[in-house]
Design a protein around this motif. Structure first.
Motif, PDB file in Angstrom:
ATOM      1  N   SER A  39      -3.691   2.226  11.284  1.00 10.93           N
ATOM      2  CA  SER A  39      -3.446   1.158  10.336  1.00 10.93           C
ATOM      3  C   SER A  39      -2.958   1.838   9.070  1.00 10.93           C
ATOM      4  O   SER A  39      -2.018   1.614   8.274  1.00 10.93           O
ATOM      5  CB  SER A  39      -4.644   0.155  10.186  1.00 10.93           C
ATOM      6  OG  SER A  39      -4.438  -0.660   9.013  1.00 10.93           O
ATOM      7  N   LEU A  40      -3.819   2.946   8.631  1.00 13.66           N
ATOM      8  CA  LEU A  40      -3.562   3.671   7.269  1.00 13.66           C
ATOM      9  C   LEU A  40      -2.143   4.472   7.529  1.00 13.66           C
ATOM     10  O   LEU A  40      -1.380   4.348   6.694  1.00 13.66           O
ATOM     11  CB  LEU A  40      -4.728   4.624   6.964  1.00 13.66           C
ATOM     12  CG  LEU A  40      -5.944   3.727   6.646  1.00 13.66           C
ATOM     13  CD1 LEU A  40      -7.171   4.751   6.605  1.00 13.66           C
ATOM     14  CD2 LEU A  40      -5.740   3.170   5.463  1.00 13.66           C
ATOM     15  N   ASP A  41      -1.877   5.161   8.685  1.00  7.47           N
ATOM     16  CA  ASP A  41      -0.914   5.894   8.952  1.00  7.47           C
ATOM     17  C   ASP A  41       0.368   5.036   8.985  1.00  7.47           C
ATOM     18  O   ASP A  41       1.635   5.371   8.429  1.00  7.47           O
ATOM     19  CB  ASP A  41      -0.990   6.468  10.241  1.00  7.47           C
ATOM     20  CG  ASP A  41       0.029   7.740  10.367  1.00  7.47           C
ATOM     21  OD1 ASP A  41       0.134   8.581   9.238  1.00  7.47           O
ATOM     22  OD2 ASP A  41       0.492   7.818  11.377  1.00  7.47           O
ATOM     23  N   SER A  42       0.348   3.828   9.134  1.00 12.88           N
ATOM     24  CA  SER A  42       1.515   2.959   9.345  1.00 12.88           C
ATOM     25  C   SER A  42       2.027   2.523   7.724  1.00 12.88           C
ATOM     26  O   SER A  42       3.311   1.903   7.754  1.00 12.88           O
ATOM     27  CB  SER A  42       1.220   1.516  10.281  1.00 12.88           C
ATOM     28  OG  SER A  42       0.461   0.911   9.414  1.00 12.88           O
ATOM     29  N   ARG A  43       1.463   2.874   6.963  1.00 12.18           N
ATOM     30  CA  ARG A  43       1.947   2.367   5.576  1.00 12.18           C
ATOM     31  C   ARG A  43       2.789   3.166   5.002  1.00 12.18           C
ATOM     32  O   ARG A  43       3.542   2.811   3.837  1.00 12.18           O
ATOM     33  CB  ARG A  43       0.606   2.481   4.577  1.00 12.18           C
ATOM     34  CG  ARG A  43      -0.556   1.542   5.016  1.00 12.18           C
ATOM     35  CD  ARG A  43      -1.604   1.458   4.090  1.00 12.18           C
ATOM     36  NE  ARG A  43      -2.727   0.334   4.339  1.00 12.18           N
ATOM     37  CZ  ARG A  43      -3.761   0.110   3.516  1.00 12.18           C
ATOM     38  NH1 ARG A  43      -3.997   0.858   2.483  1.00 12.18           N
ATOM     39  NH2 ARG A  43      -4.661  -0.449   4.118  1.00 12.18           N
ATOM     40  N   GLY A  44       3.080   4.475   5.752  1.00 10.14           N
ATOM     41  CA  GLY A  44       4.257   5.068   5.115  1.00 10.14           C
ATOM     42  C   GLY A  44       4.322   6.244   4.227  1.00 10.14           C
ATOM     43  O   GLY A  44       5.112   6.558   3.878  1.00 10.14           O
ATOM     44  N   HIS A  45       3.024   6.325   3.643  1.00  8.98           N
ATOM     45  CA  HIS A  45       2.789   7.659   2.696  1.00  8.98           C
ATOM     46  C   HIS A  45       2.824   8.862   3.395  1.00  8.98           C
ATOM     47  O   HIS A  45       2.926   8.901   4.465  1.00  8.98           O
ATOM     48  CB  HIS A  45       1.487   7.186   2.047  1.00  8.98           C
ATOM     49  CG  HIS A  45       1.298   5.950   1.191  1.00  8.98           C
ATOM     50  ND1 HIS A  45       2.089   5.786   0.080  1.00  8.98           N
ATOM     51  CD2 HIS A  45       0.838   4.891   1.608  1.00  8.98           C
ATOM     52  CE1 HIS A  45       1.817   4.459  -0.375  1.00  8.98           C
ATOM     53  NE2 HIS A  45       1.206   3.869   0.252  1.00  8.98           N
ATOM     54  N   LYS A  46       2.944   9.859   2.336  1.00 12.51           N
ATOM     55  CA  LYS A  46       3.001  11.162   3.011  1.00 12.51           C
ATOM     56  C   LYS A  46       1.516  11.725   3.689  1.00 12.51           C
ATOM     57  O   LYS A  46       1.476  12.774   4.261  1.00 12.51           O
ATOM     58  CB  LYS A  46       3.452  12.179   1.912  1.00 12.51           C
ATOM     59  CG  LYS A  46       4.901  11.875   1.892  1.00 12.51           C
ATOM     60  CD  LYS A  46       5.299  13.165   0.509  1.00 12.51           C
ATOM     61  CE  LYS A  46       6.727  12.991   0.180  1.00 12.51           C
ATOM     62  NZ  LYS A  46       7.073  13.727  -0.770  1.00 12.51           N
ATOM     63  N   GLN A  47       0.665  11.020   3.468  1.00 14.19           N
ATOM     64  CA  GLN A  47      -1.039  11.530   3.859  1.00 14.19           C
ATOM     65  C   GLN A  47      -0.769  11.184   5.380  1.00 14.19           C
ATOM     66  O   GLN A  47      -0.110  10.419   6.160  1.00 14.19           O
ATOM     67  CB  GLN A  47      -1.701  10.378   3.446  1.00 14.19           C
ATOM     68  CG  GLN A  47      -2.230  10.677   1.820  1.00 14.19           C
ATOM     69  CD  GLN A  47      -1.153   9.921   1.046  1.00 14.19           C
ATOM     70  OE1 GLN A  47      -0.487   9.118   1.428  1.00 14.19           O
ATOM     71  NE2 GLN A  47      -1.501  10.385  -0.054  1.00 14.19           N
ATOM     72  N   LEU A  48      -1.775  11.974   6.049  1.00 16.69           N
ATOM     73  CA  LEU A  48      -1.805  12.205   7.370  1.00 16.69           C
ATOM     74  C   LEU A  48      -3.247  11.656   7.934  1.00 16.69           C
ATOM     75  O   LEU A  48      -4.117  12.181   6.889  1.00 16.69           O
ATOM     76  CB  LEU A  48      -1.707  13.781   7.948  1.00 16.69           C
ATOM     77  CG  LEU A  48      -1.985  14.286   9.390  1.00 16.69           C
ATOM     78  CD1 LEU A  48      -1.058  13.413  10.212  1.00 16.69           C
ATOM     79  CD2 LEU A  48      -1.833  15.526   9.351  1.00 16.69           C
ATOM     80  N   TYR A  49      -3.431  11.024   8.991  1.00 17.11           N
ATOM     81  CA  TYR A  49      -4.766  10.350   9.229  1.00 17.11           C
ATOM     82  C   TYR A  49      -5.119  10.670  10.565  1.00 17.11           C
ATOM     83  O   TYR A  49      -4.064  10.861  11.485  1.00 17.11           O
ATOM     84  CB  TYR A  49      -4.824   8.920   9.004  1.00 17.11           C
ATOM     85  CG  TYR A  49      -4.572   8.422   7.593  1.00 17.11           C
ATOM     86  CD1 TYR A  49      -5.759   8.316   6.690  1.00 17.11           C
ATOM     87  CD2 TYR A  49      -3.303   8.234   6.945  1.00 17.11           C
ATOM     88  CE1 TYR A  49      -5.582   7.851   5.557  1.00 17.11           C
ATOM     89  CE2 TYR A  49      -3.152   7.727   5.739  1.00 17.11           C
ATOM     90  CZ  TYR A  49      -4.281   7.732   5.105  1.00 17.11           C
ATOM     91  OH  TYR A  49      -4.388   7.188   3.507  1.00 17.11           O
TER      92      TYR A  49
END
Length: 59
Positions: A39-49
């Motif tokens: 869910s967090l990864d799908s937000r499209g930011h450059k962060q990796l989860y």
């Protein structure tokens, strides 16, 4: 030993674009942790989860 280590052994970890890592949360099951990470990864930011299991000690 801490009770939360036993009942919440799955971590969601975030790494930002500068390489800094942060614990996002702890979860009882891998599936629950993976759902949050996805869910967090799908937000499209450059962060990796990703999901990690805490190492069990004292066994």
């Amino acid at each position: 030993m801490n009770d939360s280590t036993i009942t919440l052994p799955w971590l969601v970890v975030r790494q930002d674009d500068n390489g800094n890592r942060y614990r996002v949360g702890r979860y009882a099951t891998r599936a629950e942790a993976q759902k949050i990470a996805d869910s967090l990864d799908s937000r499209g930011h450059k962060q990796l989860y990703w999901v990690e299991r805490l190492a069990q000690t004292g066994d």
